[in-house]
Each structure stands twice: as structure tokens, then as C-alpha cells.
Design an enzyme around this catalytic site. Structure first.
Site, PDB file in Angstrom:
ATOM      1  N   THR A 121       2.333  61.078  74.161  1.00  0.00           N
ATOM      2  CA  THR A 121       0.894  60.911  74.324  1.00  0.00           C
ATOM      3  C   THR A 121       0.216  62.222  74.699  1.00  0.00           C
ATOM      4  O   THR A 121       0.827  63.087  75.341  1.00  0.00           O
ATOM      5  CB  THR A 121       0.642  59.871  75.433  1.00  0.00           C
ATOM      6  OG1 THR A 121      -0.743  59.882  75.770  1.00  0.00           O
ATOM      7  CG2 THR A 121       1.437  60.163  76.698  1.00  0.00           C
ATOM      8  N   ASP A 122      -1.071  62.326  74.358  1.00  0.00           N
ATOM      9  CA  ASP A 122      -1.847  63.509  74.775  1.00  0.00           C
ATOM     10  C   ASP A 122      -2.101  63.512  76.284  1.00  0.00           C
ATOM     11  O   ASP A 122      -2.511  64.537  76.841  1.00  0.00           O
ATOM     12  CB  ASP A 122      -3.172  63.591  74.009  1.00  0.00           C
ATOM     13  CG  ASP A 122      -4.089  62.399  74.202  1.00  0.00           C
ATOM     14  OD1 ASP A 122      -3.705  61.427  74.898  1.00  0.00           O
ATOM     15  OD2 ASP A 122      -5.219  62.440  73.666  1.00  0.00           O
ATOM     16  N   GLU A 123      -1.861  62.382  76.945  1.00  0.00           N
ATOM     17  CA  GLU A 123      -2.136  62.312  78.391  1.00  0.00           C
ATOM     18  C   GLU A 123      -1.241  63.231  79.210  1.00  0.00           C
ATOM     19  O   GLU A 123      -1.530  63.499  80.379  1.00  0.00           O
ATOM     20  CB  GLU A 123      -1.974  60.881  78.895  1.00  0.00           C
ATOM     21  CG  GLU A 123      -2.988  59.952  78.320  1.00  0.00           C
ATOM     22  CD  GLU A 123      -3.050  58.635  79.054  1.00  0.00           C
ATOM     23  OE1 GLU A 123      -2.508  58.543  80.167  1.00  0.00           O
ATOM     24  OE2 GLU A 123      -3.637  57.700  78.499  1.00  0.00           O
ATOM     25  N   TYR A 148       1.943  56.586  84.630  1.00  0.00           N
ATOM     26  CA  TYR A 148       2.292  56.451  83.204  1.00  0.00           C
ATOM     27  C   TYR A 148       2.437  57.816  82.544  1.00  0.00           C
ATOM     28  O   TYR A 148       3.466  58.122  81.937  1.00  0.00           O
ATOM     29  CB  TYR A 148       1.234  55.616  82.461  1.00  0.00           C
ATOM     30  CG  TYR A 148       1.282  55.813  80.956  1.00  0.00           C
ATOM     31  CD1 TYR A 148       2.371  55.380  80.202  1.00  0.00           C
ATOM     32  CD2 TYR A 148       0.242  56.477  80.284  1.00  0.00           C
ATOM     33  CE1 TYR A 148       2.425  55.596  78.825  1.00  0.00           C
ATOM     34  CE2 TYR A 148       0.300  56.693  78.914  1.00  0.00           C
ATOM     35  CZ  TYR A 148       1.382  56.248  78.190  1.00  0.00           C
ATOM     36  OH  TYR A 148       1.441  56.463  76.832  1.00  0.00           O
ATOM     37  N   LYS A 152       5.744  59.772  80.937  1.00  0.00           N
ATOM     38  CA  LYS A 152       5.853  60.247  79.551  1.00  0.00           C
ATOM     39  C   LYS A 152       6.114  61.757  79.525  1.00  0.00           C
ATOM     40  O   LYS A 152       6.890  62.242  78.698  1.00  0.00           O
ATOM     41  CB  LYS A 152       4.575  59.913  78.774  1.00  0.00           C
ATOM     42  CG  LYS A 152       4.371  58.436  78.485  1.00  0.00           C
ATOM     43  CD  LYS A 152       5.427  57.811  77.588  1.00  0.00           C
ATOM     44  CE  LYS A 152       5.406  58.333  76.182  1.00  0.00           C
ATOM     45  NZ  LYS A 152       6.319  57.541  75.291  1.00  0.00           N
TER      46      LYS A 152
HETATM   47  P1  NAD Z   1       2.945  48.815  73.673  1.00  0.00           P
HETATM   48  O1  NAD Z   1       2.915  48.589  75.133  1.00  0.00           O
HETATM   49  O2  NAD Z   1       2.000  48.062  72.809  1.00  0.00           O
HETATM   50  O3  NAD Z   1       4.408  48.568  73.100  1.00  0.00           O
HETATM   51  C1  NAD Z   1       5.552  49.025  73.766  1.00  0.00           C
HETATM   52  C2  NAD Z   1       6.756  48.294  73.192  1.00  0.00           C
HETATM   53  O4  NAD Z   1       7.928  48.788  73.864  1.00  0.00           O
HETATM   54  C3  NAD Z   1       6.724  46.787  73.424  1.00  0.00           C
HETATM   55  O5  NAD Z   1       7.071  46.114  72.233  1.00  0.00           O
HETATM   56  C4  NAD Z   1       7.756  46.542  74.520  1.00  0.00           C
HETATM   57  O6  NAD Z   1       8.380  45.282  74.458  1.00  0.00           O
HETATM   58  C5  NAD Z   1       8.730  47.673  74.229  1.00  0.00           C
HETATM   59  N1  NAD Z   1       9.522  48.005  75.432  1.00  0.00           N
HETATM   60  C6  NAD Z   1       9.053  48.252  76.687  1.00  0.00           C
HETATM   61  N2  NAD Z   1      10.068  48.488  77.516  1.00  0.00           N
HETATM   62  C7  NAD Z   1      11.208  48.429  76.775  1.00  0.00           C
HETATM   63  C8  NAD Z   1      12.577  48.613  77.064  1.00  0.00           C
HETATM   64  N3  NAD Z   1      13.007  48.909  78.313  1.00  0.00           N
HETATM   65  N4  NAD Z   1      13.473  48.470  76.061  1.00  0.00           N
HETATM   66  C9  NAD Z   1      13.063  48.164  74.805  1.00  0.00           C
HETATM   67  N5  NAD Z   1      11.773  47.969  74.470  1.00  0.00           N
HETATM   68  C10 NAD Z   1      10.855  48.110  75.442  1.00  0.00           C
HETATM   69  O7  NAD Z   1       2.739  50.392  73.493  1.00  0.00           O
HETATM   70  P2  NAD Z   1       2.029  51.201  72.318  1.00  0.00           P
HETATM   71  O8  NAD Z   1       0.601  51.369  72.656  1.00  0.00           O
HETATM   72  O9  NAD Z   1       2.443  50.623  71.021  1.00  0.00           O
HETATM   73  O10 NAD Z   1       2.729  52.622  72.526  1.00  0.00           O
HETATM   74  C11 NAD Z   1       3.968  52.913  71.864  1.00  0.00           C
HETATM   75  C12 NAD Z   1       4.348  54.353  72.144  1.00  0.00           C
HETATM   76  O11 NAD Z   1       3.316  55.222  71.695  1.00  0.00           O
HETATM   77  C13 NAD Z   1       4.537  54.646  73.635  1.00  0.00           C
HETATM   78  O12 NAD Z   1       5.621  55.529  73.774  1.00  0.00           O
HETATM   79  C14 NAD Z   1       3.239  55.330  74.042  1.00  0.00           C
HETATM   80  O13 NAD Z   1       3.436  56.222  75.106  1.00  0.00           O
HETATM   81  C15 NAD Z   1       2.901  56.072  72.759  1.00  0.00           C
HETATM   82  N6  NAD Z   1       1.464  56.343  72.554  1.00  0.00           N
HETATM   83  C16 NAD Z   1       0.545  55.337  72.615  1.00  0.00           C
HETATM   84  C17 NAD Z   1      -0.798  55.602  72.350  1.00  0.00           C
HETATM   85  C18 NAD Z   1      -1.846  54.507  72.380  1.00  0.00           C
HETATM   86  O14 NAD Z   1      -3.032  54.811  72.211  1.00  0.00           O
HETATM   87  N7  NAD Z   1      -1.503  53.248  72.550  1.00  0.00           N
HETATM   88  C19 NAD Z   1      -1.188  56.910  72.038  1.00  0.00           C
HETATM   89  C20 NAD Z   1      -0.211  57.928  72.016  1.00  0.00           C
HETATM   90  C21 NAD Z   1       1.119  57.630  72.251  1.00  0.00           C
HETATM   91  O1  DAU Z   2      -4.415  58.999  75.027  1.00  0.00           O
HETATM   92  C1  DAU Z   2      -3.341  58.202  74.641  1.00  0.00           C
HETATM   93  C2  DAU Z   2      -3.210  57.018  75.588  1.00  0.00           C
HETATM   94  O2  DAU Z   2      -4.269  56.122  75.263  1.00  0.00           O
HETATM   95  C3  DAU Z   2      -1.862  56.315  75.467  1.00  0.00           C
HETATM   96  O3  DAU Z   2      -0.863  57.185  75.916  1.00  0.00           O
HETATM   97  C4  DAU Z   2      -1.832  55.039  76.315  1.00  0.00           C
HETATM   98  O4  DAU Z   2      -0.617  54.346  76.094  1.00  0.00           O
HETATM   99  C5  DAU Z   2      -2.992  54.156  75.885  1.00  0.00           C
HETATM  100  O5  DAU Z   2      -3.046  52.985  76.690  1.00  0.00           O
HETATM  101  C6  DAU Z   2      -4.302  54.928  76.001  1.00  0.00           C
HETATM  102  O6  DAU Z   2      -4.587  55.229  77.391  1.00  0.00           O
HETATM  103  P1  DAU Z   2      -6.059  55.024  78.030  1.00  0.00           P
HETATM  104  O7  DAU Z   2      -5.893  54.848  79.473  1.00  0.00           O
HETATM  105  O8  DAU Z   2      -6.994  56.069  77.517  1.00  0.00           O
HETATM  106  O9  DAU Z   2      -6.447  53.638  77.276  1.00  0.00           O
HETATM  107  P2  DAU Z   2      -7.191  52.307  77.781  1.00  0.00           P
HETATM  108  O10 DAU Z   2      -7.362  51.460  76.562  1.00  0.00           O
HETATM  109  O11 DAU Z   2      -6.557  51.709  78.956  1.00  0.00           O
HETATM  110  O12 DAU Z   2      -8.621  52.867  78.218  1.00  0.00           O
HETATM  111  C7  DAU Z   2      -9.441  53.638  77.343  1.00  0.00           C
HETATM  112  C8  DAU Z   2     -10.668  54.091  78.127  1.00  0.00           C
HETATM  113  O13 DAU Z   2     -11.485  52.947  78.413  1.00  0.00           O
HETATM  114  C9  DAU Z   2     -10.352  54.704  79.485  1.00  0.00           C
HETATM  115  O14 DAU Z   2     -11.293  55.728  79.750  1.00  0.00           O
HETATM  116  C10 DAU Z   2     -10.527  53.546  80.477  1.00  0.00           C
HETATM  117  C11 DAU Z   2     -11.652  52.759  79.831  1.00  0.00           C
HETATM  118  N1  DAU Z   2     -11.668  51.286  80.061  1.00  0.00           N
HETATM  119  C12 DAU Z   2     -10.503  50.595  79.874  1.00  0.00           C
HETATM  120  C13 DAU Z   2     -10.498  49.226  80.021  1.00  0.00           C
HETATM  121  C14 DAU Z   2      -9.223  48.426  79.833  1.00  0.00           C
HETATM  122  C15 DAU Z   2     -12.860  50.653  80.378  1.00  0.00           C
HETATM  123  O15 DAU Z   2     -13.921  51.300  80.518  1.00  0.00           O
HETATM  124  N2  DAU Z   2     -12.854  49.293  80.497  1.00  0.00           N
HETATM  125  C16 DAU Z   2     -11.723  48.551  80.340  1.00  0.00           C
HETATM  126  O16 DAU Z   2     -11.784  47.320  80.452  1.00  0.00           O
END
Ligand code: NAD
Ligand code: DAU
Length: 332
Positions: A121-123, A148, A152
Site C-alpha cells: 500500500t501507499d500508506e 495497519y 504493511k
Molecule cells: P480485504 O480485507 O478485502 O481482503 C483480505 C483477504 O485476506 C480476505 O479475503 C481475508 O480472508 C484474507 N486473509 C486475512 N488474513 C488471512 C490469513 N491469515 N490467511 C489467509 N488469508 C487471510 O483486503 P483488500 O482491500 O482486498 O486488500 C488486499 C491487499 O491489497 C492487502 O495486502 C492490502 O494491504 C493491499 N492494498 C489494498 C488497497 C485498498 O485500497 N483496499 C490499496 C493498496 C494495497
Molecule cells: O491507500 C491505500 C489504502 O486505502 C489501503 O492500504 C487500505 O487497505 C484501504 O483500506 C485504504 O485505506 P483508507 O484508510 O484510506 O481507506 P478507508 O476506506 O477506510 O477510508 C478512506 C477515507 O475516507 C479516509 O480518509 C477515511 C475516510 N472515511 C472512511 C470511512 C469508513 C470517512 O470519512 N468515513 C467513513 O465512514
């Protein structure tokens, strides 16, 4: 490469990736997923059984991981605990899955000499000021804010160390915020869409000035496949689609697209340590590997995503009450 192991393939981005692989490659895919609260078997429903197999198991369990890694040509590692808000409540599963789980995968790919792509992630880079002209690049120093993002960051460092110390054949990608189908409704965009469907006002943390750099999950999938096929071992690639928007703009756009007044939302308690702005400079991936995002119009990608949640209420409805009850306890 014929057989791919995809960890976390029943989650949001992993399941989008598995659909992408079925459509765009001939690979056969094994998904290793623990099926936590964030996962869904239905996200993989309808995929050809001779191409996609689901193994339910934990990436931190060596006895599960080792033979699976041995039986595949490469691993794409998505599995993680992924929600910042949850990590503020209880960091422990984040440490176990994101750090110990990645370590377990690394030891297996080292032992069996398999190619690994680690999805991150970019975080890990922390946050930017709103008026900072710079964006994150592959050279930005790590500075994570939440449990989190720190977990990562730790996993990324482990991958880099295994490349350098043991010659593991790995690449890393750090992507910005994804949106699209099959995203758990705890996350910002699907939470607000499903609130509006339920006649509940969207909930904006704090002032709503926080900026996220949105990318469609389909574009994240094509980027990861490009890196897997063409990336240089040991390299990190940032994935982004120039989609910076503040949260206020996104909530207003959701409301407008769903036929409601753009002011029909509530400000709620802010997230502790809330990162202000993320922004990705993805020139390396575009210039060196020739990748381009397809979803360059956020409004139309968001409209498609709204339509998906309207058409798939059976998928998210069972989780809505419990998700909102957790937020209500925190005044969010
Ligand atoms: P998600 O929470 O939707 O999915 C995570 C999956 O991992 C789930 O299916 C869960 O069951 C599985 N999992 C969790 N713990 C596990 C374990 N111990 N063993 C096996 N499986 C396990 O997450 P996502 O949003 O799809 O993110 C997937 C990946 O992409 C993560 O590594 C996250 O850091 C990265 N990522 C997410 C975003 C985003 O915007 N959501 C952006 C950049 C990177
Ligand atoms: O940047 C990549 C990341 O993006 C991933 O690594 C994470 O897995 C993914 O969850 C996401 O992280 P954020 O914390 O940015 O996503 P989230 O959807 O939780 O929140 C997006 C923005 O919206 C953040 O500034 C918090 C805000 N927010 C979130 C929720 C759930 C609100 O304002 N209201 C809400 O109800």
C-alpha cells in the site's frame, strides 16, 4: 508459468485479480484464504472450477503454506488485515497476518525457489500536506502512521531483506486507494453507497478535507499482472491512476449520482492519526513496463460501482447491521 497461488483471493482486490486472470490469461489459480470477516466465497462464484480452486487456510501456518507454494510456479500475495479503523481497535491480527504471514510465505518461496509478488500500500509512506507539489515515488522514505500501515511497512521490509539476503525472486507494489465491486462495506465508498441505499446519511470523518488517490480495482489487477510478467526482480513499483479527490468531493459525488442533495451527509468523529493526503507518481510502472490505467474517469467508475452495489444487495446486506453497529460505538 502455469500455476499461480493467490493469497487473499477471496477478499476485495484479490477476487478482482482472480476474475482478471480468468479473463486475460490461461493460468490456473489456487486461492489461499482464511475466509475472515472480510472475505466472501461468493466473490469467486461462477468462475470455472477447472481453473480456480479455493483452499481455506492461514498464511501464517507453515504446514498449509509450504506444500501449496511447492506446488505452484509463483505466488501473488494479497492476504492481509486491511482496515485502518480495525487496526486502531485491535492491532494483534494485523501483526500476525501481515508480518508473520508474510514471513511464512517468504520462507516457503525461499525454500522452493518460487517467484513472489508482494502487494502493498501507499500508506507505508505516511501522508503529504494538501499543498505539497510532490507525490509518493519509489524513493520516498517509509513513515507509516497506523498499526495497519506499520504492519504493511514491516512486511515490505521483510520482502526486501529476503531478496537481498537470500536471493528470493520477488517484486513489490504499493498501490493507492482502490474502489470497485466486492469491496467490504466497512470501507469508505461502499459504506456511503449502502448508507444512501438504506436512506441513511453518509458519514464523513472530521472536515472531509483528507485526500485519497482513487484507482479502480481492475486497473490495480492489470498493473499487478504486468509486474508479475515483466517486472525486474528486487524492484518496487508504485501503482496509481492520478485519481486524487478529497473525501467531501467523493461523498457529494455519490449523493449526486444517487439522486440526493449533495449536502445530505453528517460529519462524524475523526479517525485517530488520520492521514491527510496520499498521492502516487506511477511513472516508473508506466514508462518501464508500459502499463496504463483504463478507468481514467472517476465519475463513471463510481457510477458503475454504485450500480454494482444496487444490483448485489444479497452480497452486502448480511454484513450491514454489524458493520454500522461497530461504527456507532465510536460515534462514526
Ligand atoms: P480485504 O480485507 O478485502 O481482503 C483480505 C483477504 O485476506 C480476505 O479475503 C481475508 O480472508 C484474507 N486473509 C486475512 N488474513 C488471512 C490469513 N491469515 N490467511 C489467509 N488469508 C487471510 O483486503 P483488500 O482491500 O482486498 O486488500 C488486499 C491487499 O491489497 C492487502 O495486502 C492490502 O494491504 C493491499 N492494498 C489494498 C488497497 C485498498 O485500497 N483496499 C490499496 C493498496 C494495497
Ligand atoms: O491507500 C491505500 C489504502 O486505502 C489501503 O492500504 C487500505 O487497505 C484501504 O483500506 C485504504 O485505506 P483508507 O484508510 O484510506 O481507506 P478507508 O476506506 O477506510 O477510508 C478512506 C477515507 O475516507 C479516509 O480518509 C477515511 C475516510 N472515511 C472512511 C470511512 C469508513 C470517512 O470519512 N468515513 C467513513 O465512514
Amino acid at each position: 508459468m502455469e500455476r499461480l497461488l493467490v493469497t487473499g483471493g477471496a477478499g476485495f482486490i484479490g477476487s478482482n485479480f482472480v476474475h482478471h486472470l480468468v479473463e486475460h490469461t490461461d493460468l490456473s489459480v489456487t486461492v489461499l484464504d482464511k475466509l475472515t470477516y472480510a472475505a466472501s466465497r461468493e466473490s469467486l462464484a461462477g468462475l470455472p472450477e477447472d481453473r480456480v480452486q479455493l483452499v481455506v487456510g492461514d498464511i501464517a501456518d507453515e504446514d498449509t503454506v509450504d506444500p501449496l507454494v511447492a506446488a505452484h510456479d509463483a505466488v501473488v500475495h494479497y492476504a492481509a488485515e486491511s482496515h485502518n479503523d480495525n487496526s486502531l481497535h485491535d492491532p494483534s491480527p494485523f501483526i500476525r497476518t501481515n508480518i508473520l504471514g508474510t514471513y511464512t510465505i517468504l520462507e516457503a518461496v525461499r525454500k522452493h525457489d518460487k517467484r513472489l509478488h508482494h502487494v502493498s500500500t501507499d500508506e507505508v509512506y505516511g501522508d503529504l500536506e494538501l499543498d505539497d507539489p510532490k507525490r509518493f515515488t519509489e524513493d520516498t522514505p517509509y513513515n507509516p502512521s497506523s498499526p495497519y500501515s506499520a504492519s504493511k511497512a514491516g512486511s515490505d521490509h521483510l520482502v526486501r531483506a529476503w531478496v537481498r539476503s537470500f536471493g528470493v525472486r520477488a517484486t513489490v507494489s504499493n498501490c493507492s486507494n482502490n474502489y470497485g465491486p466486492w469491496q467490504h462495506i466497512e470501507k469508505f465508498i461502499p459504506r456511503q453507497i449502502t448508507n444512501v441505499i438504506d436512506g441513511v446519511r453518509p458519514k464523513l470523518y472530521g472536515s472531509g478535507e483528507n485526500v485519497r488517490d482513487w484507482i479502480h480495482a481492475e486497473d490495480h489487477s492489470s498493473a499487478v499482472l504486468t509486474i508479475l510478467e515483466k517486472g525486474s526482480i528486487g524492484e518496487t513499483y508504485l501503482i496509481g491512476a492520478d485519481g486524487e479527490k478529497n473525501n467531501l468531493e467523493v461523498v457529494r459525488l455519490i449523493l449526486t449520482l444517487m439522486g440526493r442533495s449533495e449536502d445530505d451527509f453528517d460529519h462524524v468523529n475523526d479517525r485517530a492519526g488520520h492521514d491527510l493526503r496520499y498521492a502516487i507518481e506511477s511513472g516508473k510502472l508506466r514508462q518501464e513496463l508500459g502499463w496504463q490505467p483504463q478507468y481514467q474517469n472517476f465519475e463513471s467508475g463510481l457510477a458503475d460501482t454504485i450500480a454494482w452495489y444496487q444490483e448485489h444487495e444479497d452480497w452486502w446486506r448480511p454484513h450491514k447491521d454489524a458493520t454500522e453497529a461497530k461504527y456507532a460505538q465510536k460515534g462514526q
